[in-house]
Design a protein around this motif. Structure first.
Motif: not given
Ligand code: GLC
Length: 568
Positions: A76, A119, A164, A216, A218, A277, A337-338, A436
């Motif tokens: 990922d 994770h 996903f 940052r 996640d 985030e 990036h998403d 992405r």
């Molecule tokens: C966040 C990241 C993304 C990633 C996901 C799982 O949303 O911005 O790119 O795939 O977390 O870690």
């Protein structure tokens, strides 16, 4: 277009300023594998970032946020971390990290790194140990293992769906199943386990000791879970209120973790910062942004809005109110990036909305799925609106997060062959969601792409293929061209640094629903015309404009900044 020429170099290193820098920073997100490749292996790396330190300095940003650069099997894009306290050998070494940090710090640029706590990678030693250990073992207790359902436990414990696509559970050879909220290769950690908690404190100290300025976090809203049996179904989960007691997301008890992290951040001088985030209901954002917690949180509302005055005004009003509630400052994001890059989103027909006002599909995803063929992208309109939106954003109080390449007016790359795609969303959705990769294509630095030169990205090609039209968007082609997107960003960031003092914003009526105008300190004013009809303005002290004014009128789809530098 830049009207005044503004020196970009600050007289003093901003790192020595004791004020909390993060409240009104311009933070530039680097996706390290796609920024600059120093050793010709087709992957960007840390020495590549170091080699561009002057570029970053001249751009005028206050900080960089690095997406993960840790050892990873890249299931990922690096958000599957195999070791939180090292550098992926393909991207460099810890010594390279120190050199990069030094190069940025000496230029007054702070560094924020990405922490991925929900994770690990399935390659992490902990997960490998869990696989080699028995059910019920301490090694398995670091993750979330359960018995399956149905006869012989041959079915997943629940029907939960991963972010996903596909099941959230994966079976291991002895028959147990583990939870993965994202890709199969990203097993969720068990945050009820004190060992997990302690290890992340060690990681935060590891990078803080090295001198990083912030983190940052996640998917900050997903760490704690209530997995008391019987587990609910997906439909039951979806129906539960997200009020702090939901079993899987945005639980109140996640803030116990961040209170502990805050003690670590505050044990440094200056205190380390963090930004969450957190995809949560608006009313709950202040919990993440509070000074006892992470201190700041992303809002993605601008990123989800159309290029529309009404939507932009609502987003700003709502988020400034929320920031006041937490005592933090707001954040603003147009690209990352998403998501599909904003120059492209704004050049496409506007998507439909659901009853909550969210886009029915993420902006531009349909276009990406069609390989960029239909509907036709209007590139100039997208770029015009993107520049206007960016200048609108950079005038706002709070922190603006910029994503590498947006300063070039770069578009999404839709035309990536299936065989070259990397994003798990593509594979897990059997190609119905292209994912992405299109915003993660390596940057074009130089004009002209000789074999392997990858537009100056490196000498060994590029891990995602760059399209021929990148030659129109290179750094070399735009530098010093006053009409370029790059120079607009440079001028805006330089002016912003001089003009941002307090965090006040006052709206000024415009008499036109498609025109927004707001005032900042010392008479700095920002006017954005979201419509297509020109708008007559009453000031002539133009500092910067995304399109030239004509006899006192601001053209459609443009932003102008007025102000008097002498007043600052
Ligand atoms: C966040 C990241 C993304 C990633 C996901 C799982 O949303 O911005 O790119 O795939 O977390 O870690």
């Amino acid at each position: 277009m830049s009207i005044v020429d503004v020196a970009t170099s600050p007289t003093q290193n901003p790192l020595s300023d004791p004020a909390p820098w993060w409240r009104q920073a311009a933070v530039y997100q680097i996706y390290p594998r796609s920024f600059a490749d120093s050793n010709g292996d087709g992957l960007g790396d840390l020495p590549g970032i170091t080699s561009k330190a002057d570029y970053l300095h001249e751009l005028g940003i206050d900080a960089v946020w690095l997406s993960p650069f840790y050892p990873s099997a890249l299931a990922d894009g690096g958000y599957d971390v195999a070791d939180y306290r090292d550098v992926d050998p393909r991207l460099g070494t810890l010594t390279d990290f120190n050199a990069m940090l030094h190069a940025l710090h000496t230029r007054g640029i702070r560094v924020v790194v990405d922490i991925v706590p929900n994770h690990t990678s399935d390659q992490h030693t902990w997960f490998q140990e869990a696989l080699a250990s028995e059910r019920g073992s301490a090694a398995r207790a670091r993750y979330i293992f359960r018995e399956g359902s149905g006869p012989d436990g041959a079915l997943p414990p629940t029907d939960w769906v991963a972010a996903f696509g596909g099941s959230s559970w994966e079976q291991v050879p002895d028959g147990q199943w583990y939870l993965h909220s994202f890709a199969i290769e990203q097993p969720d950690l068990n945050w009820a386990n004190p060992e997990v908690r302690d290890d992340f404190l060690t990681t935060l100290r590891f990078w803080s000791d090295r001198g990083v300025d912030g983190f940052r976090i996640d998917v900050a809203h997903m760490l704690t879970k209530d997995l008391t049996e019987p587990l609910p179904s997906q439909a039951q989960l979806d129906a539960l209120p997200r009020d702090g007691m939901h079993p899987m997301v945005d639980r109140d008890d996640v803030h116990e973790i961040y209170a502990e992290w805050r003690q670590v951040f505050n044990s440094y001088d200056p205190p380390r910062t963090a930004v969450a985030e957190a995809w949560v209901d608006k009313a709950r954002v202040p919990l993440y942004a509070s000074p006892q917690g992470l201190g700041q949180a992303f809002n993605f509302d601008l990123l989800e809005a159309d290029f529309d005055a009404g939507q932009f005004e609502t987003v700003v009003r709502d988020n400034l109110t929320l920031a006041e509630l937490s005592g933090s400052s707001s954040t603003w994001v147009l690209s990352n990036h998403d998501v599909v890059r904003h120059a492209t989103r704004y050049g496409l027909p506007q998507p439909g909305r659901d009853e909550t006002g969210r886009p029915v599909r993420k902006h531009g995803v349909d276009w990406v799925i069609s390989g960029g063929v239909s509907p036709v992208l209007d590139r100039p309109a997208g770029e015009r609106r993107a520049s206007a939106a960016t200048l609108f954003m950079l005038g706002l109080p709070g922190s603006s997060y910029l994503y590498q390449g947006e300063e070039l007016g770069l578009h999404e790359v839709a035309e990536i062959p299936a065989a070259d795609r990397q994003d798990p969303t593509f594979f897990r959705s059997a190609g119905t969601d292209l994912g992405r990769d299109g915003c993660r294509v390596p940057l074009p630095w130089e004009t002209g792409s000789d074999a392997g030169s990858a537009f100056g990205f490196g000498t060994g090609g590029s891990h995602l293929p760059q399209p021929g039209w990148f030659s129109d968007y290179t750094v070399a082609g735009q530098a010093l061209d006053p009409a370029s997107s790059l120079e607009l960003y440079r001028s805006a960031l330089s002016l912003r640094r001089m003009l941002q003092t307090d965090e006040q914003l006052e709206w000024i009526p415009t008499g036109r629903s498609e025109v927004l105008r707001y005032r900042r300190p010392n008479g700095w004013e920002i006017v954005t015309n979201f419509g297509t009809e020109p708008y007559q303005v009453d000031r002539d002290d133009v500092l910067l404009a995304s399109r030239a004014l004509d006899a006192g009128t601001l053209p459609g789809e443009a932003t102008v900044w007025f102000g008097d530098l002498a007043a600052n």
